[in-house]
Each structure stands twice: as C-alpha cells, then as structure tokens.
Design a protein around this motif. Structure first.
Motif, PDB file in Angstrom:
ATOM      1  N   PRO A  89      -1.709   4.059   9.501  1.00 39.17           N
ATOM      2  CA  PRO A  89      -0.866   4.011   8.531  1.00 39.17           C
ATOM      3  C   PRO A  89      -1.154   5.761   7.755  1.00 39.17           C
ATOM      4  CG  PRO A  89      -3.092   3.286   7.675  1.00 39.17           C
ATOM      5  CD  PRO A  89      -2.857   3.078   8.966  1.00 39.17           C
ATOM      6  N   THR A 118      -0.066   6.603   3.967  1.00 37.19           N
ATOM      7  CA  THR A 118      -0.009   6.926   3.013  1.00 37.19           C
ATOM      8  C   THR A 118       1.391   7.411   1.904  1.00 37.19           C
ATOM      9  OG1 THR A 118      -1.792   7.535   1.464  1.00 37.19           O
ATOM     10  CG2 THR A 118      -1.386   5.223   2.417  1.00 37.19           C
ATOM     11  N   GLU A 156      -0.576  10.769   1.148  1.00 41.90           N
ATOM     12  CA  GLU A 156      -1.331  11.549   1.802  1.00 41.90           C
ATOM     13  C   GLU A 156       0.398  12.790   2.317  1.00 41.90           C
ATOM     14  OE1 GLU A 156      -4.322   9.066   3.866  1.00 41.90           O
ATOM     15  OE2 GLU A 156      -2.413   8.560   4.578  1.00 41.90           O
ATOM     16  N   THR A 191       0.270  -1.306   0.169  1.00 43.46           N
ATOM     17  CA  THR A 191      -0.173  -0.441   0.342  1.00 43.46           C
ATOM     18  C   THR A 191       0.938   1.270  -0.214  1.00 43.46           C
ATOM     19  OG1 THR A 191      -0.355  -0.331   2.133  1.00 43.46           O
ATOM     20  CG2 THR A 191      -1.687  -0.951   1.193  1.00 43.46           C
ATOM     21  N   SER A 211       2.720   2.416   2.240  1.00 40.64           N
ATOM     22  CA  SER A 211       1.841   2.993   3.580  1.00 40.64           C
ATOM     23  C   SER A 211       3.486   2.906   4.662  1.00 40.64           C
ATOM     24  CB  SER A 211       0.658   3.118   4.143  1.00 40.64           C
ATOM     25  OG  SER A 211       0.949   1.566   4.327  1.00 40.64           O
TER      26      SER A 211
END
Length: 420
Positions: free
Chosen positions: A297, A299, A302, A287, A289
């Motif tokens: 999490p 990422t 983000e 993912t 992350s």
C-alpha cells in the motif's frame, strides 16, 4: 452565408480550427482569463482549455440555424470569394461527432446574458463564476465543450501545432517575452515486442527484452517499482496504472483495433480506463491508500506534497465510481420492480462513461448525421460527461509528467504488440 455540399478536407477544418485557437487564446489572455505564465508553461489542463475556448467563441459567432461554424477566410482567396461555413452537409466524417455536440450547445450559449456568457468562459478556464447564483446551464455547457476539447487534444494534428498557437498568444501585445514550452508527446511507431500477457489474470508484464534501446540521454526503463532517479511514489502509481492495462484490454477488445487506426487516442483511452480500473479495484478508501502491483500500500500521506493532488483525485474518482455503481444498481432494481423490460440498450451510467472514454462524447450519434437535430440522450445531458472529463483530465495530467513520458514509449509498444 453559403455552405458547400462538397465535403471539406480534414486539412481545411484543421487549419480553420487552429486559426480559432490562436485568436481564442489571444483573446483569453487580453481578458485576463489566462496569464502569460500559464500559456508559457502549458501546465495543467491548457490542452483542454484552449480548444474549449475555441468552441465557445465559435458558438458566439454562429449566425445560422441549424448551427454551422463560420470558417476564417483563406488568405489566398480572392476578394470576390464568399466565406464558407462548416455544416453537417460538408463536415468530414471524422469531425461529425464534434460538430454535433457543439451545435447542440450553440442555442444555449447564445441565449445566455452577457454576464453569464463571461461566467461560462471563466468556468472553461478553470476560474470560479462571478455571478451568484451560478446559471444552471453553464456548468453542463462547460463540461460538454471540455469533453469535445479533450478529444481534440488527443489528435496529433492538434498537438503538433499547439505550441505555435500558445506562442501567438504570448506575443500578442508585446507584453511578454516568454516562450511556449509545450512539447508534443512522442510519435509512436508500433512494433511487435516480446511480451508476457496472461489473459486469465489480466496482467501485463512490461519486462520486454526486445524493445528498442533508449538513447543515451534517456533513462533506461526499469522493470522494477523503484527505478533510480525517480520519486518512488510517482513510479509506484505509474507502474500500478500500467499493470492494469492488461485488464483494460481484456475488458475492452475494441481498443485493439484503435491501436492500429489511432494509436495516440488508443493510448489515452487505455490510460483513462486504467485510472478508472485502479480507482475502483486498488484503492482502500478506509486507509486512503492505493494497493500497488506488488501488493504494497501507498498512503496519501506518504506521497510527496506535489503528488498528493493527483493521488487524491484518483481516490475521489474511485469514490464517485462506487456511488455511481450503487445508483445504477438501485435504478435497475426500481425498473425491474416496475415491470420494465431491461435490455442491452439500457446502459448503466458507468458503461456510458467507459464508452465516452473510448470513442468520445458524441458516440451515440456517430451513425446519425441527420440534419442537425436529435433528442439529447442521458449520457450527454447527465453526469456521465462530467465524470468522464474528470478521468480524462487526470489521465492528461499524469501522462504529461516526466516519469510517465519516460515509460510511455516502451509501454505503448507492448500495447501495440498485444493489439496486433
């Protein structure tokens, strides 16, 4: 050119190195390997590039076998005094491992054609090589010089004088009115704060209530992930790394002694090892992350754009570390199938990386001063040095961020309390 058999003082060697540093940065500026904006901002990995350039130019000036470093003439010396050289016979023990790694690279540097020597200087400065194909040795040489430079950059004597060397280069040629903005990191004076450390979990609580109160101009360290005024993403990464320090100290108890003998080095090694720990234990490569201290999490998408390169490098380090573990395990199985005896001396590459991060690139030869010759070992020849450099350079970049600097003092005091 003579060498003295009397051990030189550390101050003499430091003064000589900073003379090289000033001239090397100035030369790099004139050759357009470094520009005024980079020198004034001191951003990126300039703290590594500068010392590595000094080692490179010193290698070009070397005229002895075994290699020794020609020392700049002392301005106070008389005209009749003969110049000195730093050799194995007079090198302070503190710098022997640096001298050894450097001297092993001198013949290789001097044997390069001028165009390949220029490419080596470019690689040291983070620029691409011009020649195609790239000479097979220059990437390895650049990695080893930068590994030594990374260690030098953690010495307080270097940090305190780095800004003046940058300013000398900026002032050269009167082509710039910029000022060097580099500020040394805080000086740590370990105390014994109240801490919460759980060896069974390897967790470290930074909620010490006996830390010295901050000055009015600084931000009060917060025990929560989301402190006011900071990017949630960078604080998330910072607290995740700092929370891993307990695991690092548990796995590497030698850091406790280093906290007393060389605090700055200990802090740098601890953060570097925390990066390696988090990259292998708290990264979800599927993912993309990072799993933070609260199990939440974060990422890559983000993260703010300016932080994405740091987080991407953290993830990449974890991926490389995973590949190294697989290769180490495969090599071990092959050795066992061949009937070879596997002992504690058969270090895995990841173990060598960790040792380099703690005690430096020359750790194998610290008990073997010798006469300047030795068999090059795998950890210096192979990819362990380059990978340790990546981890150390990311640690240096993260530690230079304001969000990390705000927290360094309190975290260091907690570490010092554990180390005591």
């Amino acid at each position: 050119m003579p060498t003295s058999t009397q051990t030189l003082s550390e101050q003499t060697v430091q003064d000589a190195f900073h003379s090289y540093l000033r001239s090397s940065l100035t030369h790099a500026k004139m050759e357009r390997l470094l520009d005024a904006d980079v020198l004034s901002s001191a951003e990126g990995d300039l703290m590594i590039t500068g010392p590595a350039l000094s080692l490179y130019f010193a290698a070009l000036r070397c005229t002895t076998n075994p290699p020794s470093v020609p020392l700049p003439r002392n301005p106070k010396s008389s005209a009749g005094d003969r110049p000195m050289e730093l050799s194995y016979e007079n090198c302070p023990p503190t710098f022997i491992s640096f001298l050894r790694v450097w001297s092993m690279n001198v013949p290789a540097i001097q044997s390069l054609a001028p165009e390949h020597q220029h490419d080596l200087a470019r690689l040291i400065c983070g620029l691409p090589a011009i020649q195609n194909p790239v000479h097979r040795n220059i990437s390895r040489i650049a990695a080893e010089l930068r590994a030594v430079a990374l260690e030098i950059s953690q010495r307080r004597s270097f940090q305190d004088r780095f800004a003046s060397a940058l300013q000398t280069a900026l002032d050269a040629g009167n082509s710039s009115h910029k000022r060097a903005s580099f500020v040394p990191p805080p000086v740590y004076e370990p105390t014994s704060p109240s801490i919460s450390y759980k060896p069974d979990r390897g967790s470290l609580s930074l909620q010490s209530h006996h830390l010295e109160p901050p000055s009015p101009s600084s931000t009060t360290p917060s025990p929560t992930i989301l402190a006011p005024g900071l990017s949630p993403s960078i604080e998330f990464i910072r607290e995740t790394l700092y929370a891993a320090l307990g695991d690092v100290l548990e796995e590497h108890p030698s850091l406790r002694g280093l906290l007393s003998s060389d605090p700055c080095r200990a802090y740098f090694a601890s953060v570097s090892l925390a990066i390696l720990f988090v990259s292998t234990e708290a990264i979800d490569q599927t993912t993309k992350s990072i799993i933070g201290v609260l199990g939440t999490p974060l990422t890559l998408d983000e993260c703010p754009r300016e932080l994405q390169p740091l987080m991407a490098e953290l993830m990449s380090i974890g991926e490389v570390a995973g590949n190294i573990v697989e290769e180490d395990n495969s090599s071990l199985m092959d050795a066992l199938q061949r009937g070879e005896e596997v002992t504690g001396e058969n270090e895995t590459r990841l173990e060598r990386v960790k040792k380099i991060l703690i005690v430096g690139v020359g750790y194998e030869s610290r008990n073997d001063i010798g006469n300047g010759t030795r068999t090059r070992k795998t950890s210096v020849q192979g990819r362990a040095v380059g990978f340790a450099n990546r981890i150390g350079e990311l640690a240096l970049r993260m530690m230079s961020l304001p969000a990390f600097r705000q927290r360094q003092d309190s975290v260091f005091k907690v570490l010092a309390g554990i180390g005591g």
